[in-house]
Design a protein around this motif. Sequence first.
Motif, PDB file in Angstrom:
ATOM      1  N   LEU A  38      -0.684   8.357  23.233  1.00  0.00           N
ATOM      2  CA  LEU A  38      -0.484   7.075  22.547  1.00  0.00           C
ATOM      3  C   LEU A  38      -1.643   6.723  21.622  1.00  0.00           C
ATOM      4  N   TRP A  39      -2.866   7.012  22.053  1.00  0.00           N
ATOM      5  CA  TRP A  39      -4.057   6.691  21.251  1.00  0.00           C
ATOM      6  C   TRP A  39      -4.843   7.984  20.996  1.00  0.00           C
ATOM      7  N   TRP A  40      -4.160   8.942  20.426  1.00  0.00           N
ATOM      8  CA  TRP A  40      -4.757  10.265  20.227  1.00  0.00           C
ATOM      9  C   TRP A  40      -5.997  10.216  19.349  1.00  0.00           C
ATOM     10  N   ASN A  41      -6.057   9.266  18.416  1.00  0.00           N
ATOM     11  CA  ASN A  41      -7.222   9.182  17.524  1.00  0.00           C
ATOM     12  C   ASN A  41      -8.507   8.846  18.273  1.00  0.00           C
ATOM     13  N   ASN A  42      -8.379   8.162  19.428  1.00  0.00           N
ATOM     14  CA  ASN A  42      -9.566   7.819  20.212  1.00  0.00           C
ATOM     15  C   ASN A  42     -10.193   9.038  20.877  1.00  0.00           C
ATOM     16  N   TYR A  43      -9.436  10.125  20.981  1.00  0.00           N
ATOM     17  CA  TYR A  43      -9.899  11.253  21.777  1.00  0.00           C
ATOM     18  C   TYR A  43     -10.105  12.518  20.963  1.00  0.00           C
ATOM     19  N   LYS A  44     -10.298  12.326  19.666  1.00  0.00           N
ATOM     20  CA  LYS A  44     -10.674  13.470  18.841  1.00  0.00           C
ATOM     21  C   LYS A  44     -12.055  13.992  19.226  1.00  0.00           C
ATOM     22  N   TYR A  45     -12.870  13.132  19.821  1.00  0.00           N
ATOM     23  CA  TYR A  45     -14.227  13.576  20.196  1.00  0.00           C
ATOM     24  C   TYR A  45     -14.192  14.641  21.287  1.00  0.00           C
ATOM     25  N   LEU A  46     -13.059  14.752  22.015  1.00  0.00           N
ATOM     26  CA  LEU A  46     -12.933  15.786  23.037  1.00  0.00           C
ATOM     27  C   LEU A  46     -12.621  17.149  22.441  1.00  0.00           C
ATOM     28  N   GLY A  47     -12.318  17.182  21.156  1.00  0.00           N
ATOM     29  CA  GLY A  47     -11.880  18.424  20.534  1.00  0.00           C
ATOM     30  C   GLY A  47     -10.379  18.586  20.692  1.00  0.00           C
ATOM     31  N   LEU A  48      -9.789  19.410  19.868  1.00  0.00           N
ATOM     32  CA  LEU A  48      -8.349  19.604  19.878  1.00  0.00           C
ATOM     33  C   LEU A  48      -7.966  20.808  20.729  1.00  0.00           C
ATOM     34  N   VAL A  49      -6.714  20.826  21.150  1.00  0.00           N
ATOM     35  CA  VAL A  49      -6.211  21.939  21.955  1.00  0.00           C
ATOM     36  C   VAL A  49      -6.304  23.227  21.150  1.00  0.00           C
ATOM     37  N   ASN A  66     -15.231   9.577  16.609  1.00  0.00           N
ATOM     38  CA  ASN A  66     -15.314   8.678  17.772  1.00  0.00           C
ATOM     39  C   ASN A  66     -16.705   8.525  18.385  1.00  0.00           C
ATOM     40  N   VAL A  67     -17.665   9.353  18.038  1.00  0.00           N
ATOM     41  CA  VAL A  67     -18.979   9.235  18.663  1.00  0.00           C
ATOM     42  C   VAL A  67     -20.045   9.064  17.579  1.00  0.00           C
ATOM     43  N   PRO A  68     -21.129   8.336  17.905  1.00  0.00           N
ATOM     44  CA  PRO A  68     -21.348   7.622  19.168  1.00  0.00           C
ATOM     45  C   PRO A  68     -20.411   6.420  19.324  1.00  0.00           C
ATOM     46  N   PHE A  69     -20.165   6.039  20.590  1.00  0.00           N
ATOM     47  CA  PHE A  69     -19.264   4.926  20.862  1.00  0.00           C
ATOM     48  C   PHE A  69     -19.841   3.626  20.308  1.00  0.00           C
ATOM     49  N   ILE A  70     -18.975   2.845  19.663  1.00  0.00           N
ATOM     50  CA  ILE A  70     -19.379   1.518  19.189  1.00  0.00           C
ATOM     51  C   ILE A  70     -19.742   0.652  20.393  1.00  0.00           C
ATOM     52  N   GLN A  71     -20.785  -0.134  20.251  1.00  0.00           N
ATOM     53  CA  GLN A  71     -21.271  -1.059  21.283  1.00  0.00           C
ATOM     54  C   GLN A  71     -21.972  -0.367  22.453  1.00  0.00           C
ATOM     55  N   TYR A  72     -22.191   0.951  22.348  1.00  0.00           N
ATOM     56  CA  TYR A  72     -22.957   1.624  23.382  1.00  0.00           C
ATOM     57  C   TYR A  72     -24.434   1.476  23.047  1.00  0.00           C
ATOM     58  N   GLN A  73     -25.189   0.825  23.936  1.00  0.00           N
ATOM     59  CA  GLN A  73     -26.608   0.577  23.691  1.00  0.00           C
ATOM     60  C   GLN A  73     -27.412   1.827  24.050  1.00  0.00           C
ATOM     61  N   ASP A  79     -13.908   8.692  29.842  1.00  0.00           N
ATOM     62  CA  ASP A  79     -14.795   8.455  28.708  1.00  0.00           C
ATOM     63  C   ASP A  79     -16.257   8.465  29.148  1.00  0.00           C
ATOM     64  N   SER A  80     -16.526   7.820  30.281  1.00  0.00           N
ATOM     65  CA  SER A  80     -17.912   7.698  30.752  1.00  0.00           C
ATOM     66  C   SER A  80     -18.494   9.042  31.166  1.00  0.00           C
ATOM     67  N   LEU A  81     -17.716   9.836  31.873  1.00  0.00           N
ATOM     68  CA  LEU A  81     -18.206  11.129  32.335  1.00  0.00           C
ATOM     69  C   LEU A  81     -18.347  12.118  31.182  1.00  0.00           C
ATOM     70  N   MET A  82     -17.388  12.111  30.278  1.00  0.00           N
ATOM     71  CA  MET A  82     -17.494  12.996  29.113  1.00  0.00           C
ATOM     72  C   MET A  82     -18.669  12.595  28.230  1.00  0.00           C
ATOM     73  N   TYR A  83     -18.809  11.304  28.023  1.00  0.00           N
ATOM     74  CA  TYR A  83     -19.885  10.823  27.160  1.00  0.00           C
ATOM     75  C   TYR A  83     -21.255  11.120  27.760  1.00  0.00           C
ATOM     76  N   ALA A  84     -21.303  11.179  29.089  1.00  0.00           N
ATOM     77  CA  ALA A  84     -22.568  11.499  29.749  1.00  0.00           C
ATOM     78  C   ALA A  84     -23.036  12.915  29.439  1.00  0.00           C
ATOM     79  N   HIS A  85     -22.118  13.777  29.014  1.00  0.00           N
ATOM     80  CA  HIS A  85     -22.452  15.171  28.699  1.00  0.00           C
ATOM     81  C   HIS A  85     -22.750  15.390  27.219  1.00  0.00           C
TER      82      HIS A  85
END
Length: 698
Positions: free
Chosen positions: A324-335, A283-290, A263-269
């Motif tokens: 298991l938590w596929w909804n959290n990773y929609k920000y990566l785009g789908l296959v 999913n973006v921007p991440f909640i609680q990310y200052q 999450d951290s490395l992807m979000y950095a891009h």
Amino acid sequence: MMTDKTDNIRYVDYIVVVHGIGEQRINETILPVINRIAELRHGKIRPDLKEIISLGMITSQTGKPFKTQDGKPSYADCYPWCEFDQIPQKKPKNPDELKTFYGEHSESGRNLRFVDMHWADIMQENFADVGEPVKKWADGLVARLELRLKKGDLPDNEQWILPILYRLEEAMVTIQALMSIKTPGVSDEIFNKYLGDVQIYGEYSSVRGHAVNRFHKLFRKIEDEHVKLHRLDEKYYNAKRNQYIKPRYTILSHSLGTVMALDSLMYAHISTKILDRDDFYPNVPFIQYQTEKVKDKPYFGDYWIQNVDSWITLGSPIDKFLTLWWNNYKYLGLVGEEIPPYFIPENLPKIKHFNYCDEQDPVGHSLDLLRARPVYHRYFECIEDCVYNRYAVPGAAHVDYWTDTELFKRILDNTIDGHKKNVKKVDLIETQKDFAYKEGIYSKILFFTYFFFPIIGTLIGTLGFTSAFLAGEGLTTLIISVAIFVITIYVTLRFIKLMIWWRQVLKIKRLEDTKHREMKQGKAANWFHILIRILIGFHTIGAFMYIPEFALNHKAPEGGDDTILVFVTAIIVTIIVHYKFRTIKEKILINGQEEMLDVSGKMTSIFGGMLALLVLVLYYFDVNFLKDLMGLEPSYHVSFAAYFGISAVLWFYTLACLLSAKNALKVMMPVQNTDNAAVASSIANSSSPSANAHTTTV
């Protein structure tokens, strides 16, 4: 001023370690990393060299966080790294030329620097408010996946997760219930503070944003301190020395820490322009990310992400999180879809990715699903995705990475020491074979998977049964003994099923580059099949010999009629058990339909029936040779009858589970017969895995 193209560049290597679940203390995870690398630099391999560095020696350099008024830790006064003399960045040609390693502090930048990414407190402080008992949240997790499957949204290559979850939930709920009675403190430690971390990170989105924010802050702090210590400008140039002194990061993450690092490395891009737009992005921007320190930057990882050279994942559950938590990773785009527009263009150097996992580690495995996402290949280059057999004990393999010096040698060779070699995947194929399969481990894996739990269950169950039968009028002893017997058999059956199903899933998930191992170990697997049938036959003979012998010769304890009651009960249980295991039926979900897979151990049942008939004939003709030849006391017949009876049942069950899992997974999860390089594209271009011949090993 010199340019980046000059050869006069000195790199300072930072190894950033990201811990996984549990109550990790600050710097606790980098402790074994420092000791392993120190050993390697001095040409030693455990256990030749004792642990030199202590936790206090590390924290003396970094300091520890202080608690603010609201009770939360503050890392403002912490120094981001530690550095010890005589752990040089450059691999020495002759380790004997190094001075003795005493763990002395250094600031030269000529030694490796170690950084602890500590984030355990973020999860722990939230569990009391949003965490749930393991059964409740596991039920919800399973229900969501079942719904997704019935709607046709669960890809074929991910359907194996459901039967594993069913068996895992059975085992975990049983263990928690038993531990809560006897050791509530240990139960709380495991199911709330360890498994609770998984629950919180997967289901409470604020934790993800908070953790990623701390990850990014740590790297910005390393950059600031690096510039300050070496008297550099913001682009790392030292005018006095006429030299660039650049940081170079190797990120070593473990377990849940690999998910947070992703999450951290992807979000950095991701472009910071998403903060100023009204468009909805999943999913973006991440909640609680200052965002106060990054909103004026082109992307969230400016400038440090350019210096991340390598990312190592150990025992990574990333693929499981994507399922298991596929909804959290929609920000990566789908296959199969285009890369989301908020990711910056491909103008940064790719991060070399190395994934290592032992096959006996239930948490991690290969990362096929991650590599199927197109955005992964924009920012990462997968150099090695190695699932190996080096540790024998299931579960314990998840933490054995920290004591495996050969693993750390491979990591150093491929990252810190491999910079000049420009390590590529093709260079690692041959060396992977020698590294991945440690001699003698495969036979130990077979033992723990198929033999350990039946043997332990048989011994403890026999003790409980015998003690109950000989209890006489001791009601308390009788109750305790019966409880031990029932609980032991109940738990053993569930663990046998879980272990065998998981083993079969792992076997099918093996890729083409492990086929050399399959051929080598095929004979061992065939011998296992022969051995397990011999054991079933042997214990079936024993059961039908000793149970009648026990019935004919044993007298009830004085003062009670327990013999008749226990014997009748045993007969009823035996009939039910053998009827059930004659044709095991496993209820599973396949392609949204409920099907019954009929699994029959017919040959074994026929074999056992013939032996039973033989023994009954012998008894009919009064061939009572056990008593005549062995002269056993009646009490021994109780123990032997219980031992052979329980063993026969457990071995029948083991074989039935093996057949059940193999047949079910043939339908659900056809063998992947591709190499690592082709897996991502094959998944991306097709929603169903290719059907191939099923492997024959166990």
